[in-house]
Each structure stands twice: as structure tokens, then as C-alpha cells.
Design a protein around this motif. Structure first.
Motif, short mmCIF file in Angstrom:
data_model
loop_
_atom_site.label_atom_id
_atom_site.label_comp_id
_atom_site.label_asym_id
_atom_site.label_seq_id
_atom_site.Cartn_x
_atom_site.Cartn_y
_atom_site.Cartn_z
N LEU A 1 0.82 -1.21 0.00
CA LEU A 1 0.00 0.00 0.00
C LEU A 1 0.86 1.26 0.00
O LEU A 1 0.54 2.24 -0.68
CB LEU A 1 -0.90 -0.01 1.24
N ALA A 2 1.94 1.23 0.77
CA ALA A 2 2.80 2.41 0.92
C ALA A 2 4.26 1.99 0.79
O ALA A 2 4.96 1.82 1.79
CB ALA A 2 2.55 3.08 2.27
N PRO A 3 4.73 1.79 -0.44
CA PRO A 3 6.08 1.26 -0.64
C PRO A 3 7.20 2.17 -0.17
O PRO A 3 8.34 1.72 -0.04
CB PRO A 3 6.15 1.05 -2.16
N HIS A 4 6.91 3.43 0.12
CA HIS A 4 7.96 4.35 0.57
C HIS A 4 7.75 4.75 2.03
O HIS A 4 8.20 5.82 2.46
CB HIS A 4 8.00 5.58 -0.32
N PHE A 5 7.09 3.90 2.79
CA PHE A 5 6.90 4.12 4.22
C PHE A 5 8.18 3.82 4.99
O PHE A 5 8.85 2.81 4.74
CB PHE A 5 5.77 3.21 4.74
N THR A 6 8.54 4.70 5.91
CA THR A 6 9.72 4.52 6.75
C THR A 6 9.33 4.79 8.20
O THR A 6 8.55 5.71 8.47
CB THR A 6 10.85 5.48 6.36
N HIS A 7 9.85 3.99 9.12
CA HIS A 7 9.64 4.31 10.52
C HIS A 7 10.95 4.16 11.29
O HIS A 7 11.80 3.35 10.95
CB HIS A 7 8.53 3.46 11.16
N VAL A 8 11.08 5.00 12.30
CA VAL A 8 12.21 4.95 13.22
C VAL A 8 11.65 4.75 14.61
O VAL A 8 10.71 5.45 15.02
CB VAL A 8 13.06 6.23 13.16
N ALA A 9 12.20 3.80 15.34
CA ALA A 9 11.74 3.51 16.70
C ALA A 9 12.80 3.89 17.71
O ALA A 9 14.00 3.71 17.48
CB ALA A 9 11.38 2.03 16.84
N ILE A 10 12.35 4.42 18.84
CA ILE A 10 13.21 4.71 19.98
C ILE A 10 12.68 3.88 21.15
O ILE A 10 11.52 4.02 21.54
CB ILE A 10 13.18 6.20 20.36
N GLU A 11 13.51 3.02 21.69
CA GLU A 11 13.13 2.24 22.87
C GLU A 11 13.84 2.82 24.08
O GLU A 11 15.06 3.04 24.04
CB GLU A 11 13.49 0.77 22.68
N ALA A 12 13.08 3.10 25.12
CA ALA A 12 13.65 3.77 26.28
C ALA A 12 13.19 3.12 27.58
O ALA A 12 12.01 2.80 27.76
CB ALA A 12 13.24 5.25 26.28
N HIS A 13 14.14 2.91 28.48
CA HIS A 13 13.87 2.33 29.79
C HIS A 13 14.44 3.26 30.87
O HIS A 13 15.43 3.95 30.64
CB HIS A 13 14.49 0.95 29.91
N GLY A 14 13.81 3.28 32.03
CA GLY A 14 14.26 4.17 33.09
C GLY A 14 13.79 5.60 32.90
O GLY A 14 14.43 6.54 33.39
N LEU A 15 12.65 5.77 32.22
CA LEU A 15 12.11 7.10 31.99
C LEU A 15 11.48 7.66 33.27
O LEU A 15 11.02 6.91 34.14
CB LEU A 15 11.05 7.06 30.89
N VAL A 16 11.46 8.97 33.35
CA VAL A 16 10.78 9.65 34.45
C VAL A 16 9.70 10.54 33.84
O VAL A 16 10.00 11.50 33.13
CB VAL A 16 11.77 10.51 35.27
#
Length: 233
Positions: free
Chosen positions: A14-29
Motif C-alpha cells: 500500500l505504501a512502498p515508501h513508508f519509513t519508521h524509526v523507533a526509539i526504545e527507552a527504559h528508566g524514563l521519568v
């Protein structure tokens, strides 16, 4: 923990030029909205105004691409806007941007400044991995209506994010469910930045770096990992 994120072949088609970036974070306040977070939102609104140069948000090429994607899976983009366009409209209105809590304010500021849909999920509330799929229409989306919990079902063919317990966000990045949203008690989160051509991958990467820096600033000592961009192309 490293959360598994997958994009189905149907969505890639459906969207051949879709891009995603993920940020995983632990110990957040996290905590209530603060003056510092509020200033970031105000600054993001100013950056947005400069970016648009008097245009309406939907006239931006990136927002136009999202509208075309929404139309392709059967949604009406003027009624159910992607999260970035909806926030941008709020930012330019007299009402201004909402203040939710510190973590949400941070990612909303980055979303508005870069005109990129950004979402945040509480990792401790995610069950299994997360998948971006085209719905069958049988999936469960637990939400709140009239102050009471209710179950909705996405339209057949609708693009949704889901985990093993059901849909976490309807219409790609339109409406997040309350089950996995970031609350003031959240300590671990996954943040997703999503883009379509013609936005350069370098821009969504820069937006992710900005968000990671803000998370580190407001949660000193947090373990923050930015994943490489994943493109459907």
C-alpha cells in the motif's frame, strides 16, 4: 527487552515508501506537564509556522502523502486526520497544543516541529510484539466513550498497529487506545516516528535524534536506543 516491530506485506504494498524509526527507552521519568515542556510545545508551533510559510498543514507535501495513503485504505483524511496534521491544526489555532504529560508533550513537540506522525506506547502494557497490518475487521480496539470502556472494531482493510491483545492504534496513526498510552507512571516506552515519501529519510532520522536527546535530558540515566530507519522500499 527489545520490542519486535513488523510491517506486513499488505502495508508495504500500500505504501512502498513508508519509513519508521523507533526509539526504545527504559528508566524514563514521567510526570505532569511542566513549564519546560510547555515551552518546547510553544517553540514547536513557531517552527511549524516557519515551515509552512502560510500554507495550511494539509498542503505540505508530507501531509498530502499521508492523505493519499489514508484514502488508499478507505479512510477519509479530511475526517480522520493523521496525528501530525491534527496536532499541526491545533498548534496553529487559538486553542494551541494540548498539554498531556511530560513524555507526551516531548514527542508532540517533535511531531509538530517536523510535521511527522509520532506515537508513544508504554512498553509494560504491550503484549508480545507490535505489528502494522491491514485489519480483517475482527480485531478488538478497546477505547473509552462517554466515560465507559467500549470495544470497537476497525474497518476491513484499515491499517492498524496491534499487539497480541488487540489494536493499539487505529487508522495507522489516527487514534491511540488508552490501554498502552503513556501515563505519569510510565517508566519504559517505545516511540515511533513515521514518514512517507517525499520526506527524506534523513529528516525522520534527525527528528528521532532530537526526540532521543529530549528524553535523555528529562530522564537522566535512562537507557535510550534509537533503531536504524526501517523502510518498506
Amino acid at each position: 527487552m527489545t520490542l519486535t516491530l513488523t510491517v506486513s506485506d499488505d502495508v508495504r504494498a500500500l505504501a512502498p515508501h513508508f519509513t519508521h524509526v523507533a526509539i526504545e527507552a527504559h528508566g524514563l521519568v514521567n510526570g505532569p506537564s511542566s513549564q519546560a515542556g510547555s515551552q518546547l510545545l510553544d517553540d514547536a508551533a513557531r517552527r511549524l509556522a516557519v515551515r509552512l510559510e502560510g500554507r495550511a498543514p494539509h498542503e505540505d507535501p508530507h501531509m498530502a502523502a499521508w492523505r493519499a495513503a489514508y484514502t488508499a485504505f478507505g479512510s477519509k483524511p479530511s475526517r480522520t486526520r493523521n496525528s501530525a496534521e491534527a496536532l499541526a491544526r491545533r498548534a496553529l489555532s487559538d486553542a494551541g497544543l494540548p498539554r498531556i504529560n511530560l513524555l507526551v508533550d516531548l514527542y508532540n513537540a517533535v511531531s509538530v516541529a517536523h510535521l511527522i506522525p509520532v506515537g508513544g506506547e508504554d512498553l509494560d502494557r504491550i503484549e508480545g510484539g507490535m505489528r502494522l497490518i491491514r485489519a480483517t475487521g475482527e480485531e478488538r480496539f478497546v477505547t473509552v466513550a462517554g466515560g465507559e470502556e467500549t470495544v470497537e472494531h476497525p474497518d476491513a482493510g484499515e491499517v492498524v498497529w496491534c499487539d497480541d491483545a488487540g489494536v493499539t492504534c487505529r487508522r495507522w496513526n489516527w487514534r491511540q487506545g488508552p490501554r498502552t498510552r503513556l501515563t505519569e507512571e510510565t517508566t519504559s516506552g517505545i516511540f515511533l516516528l513515521e514518514s512517507l515519501a517525499p520526506m527524506p529519510v534523513a529528516e525522520v532520522t534527525a527528528a528521532a535524534a532530537e526526540l532521543a536527546e529530549l528524553l535523555a535530558k528529562f530522564s537522566p540515566g535512562a537507557d535510550i536506543a534509537v533503531r536504524a530507519p526501517e523502510s518498506a522500499a
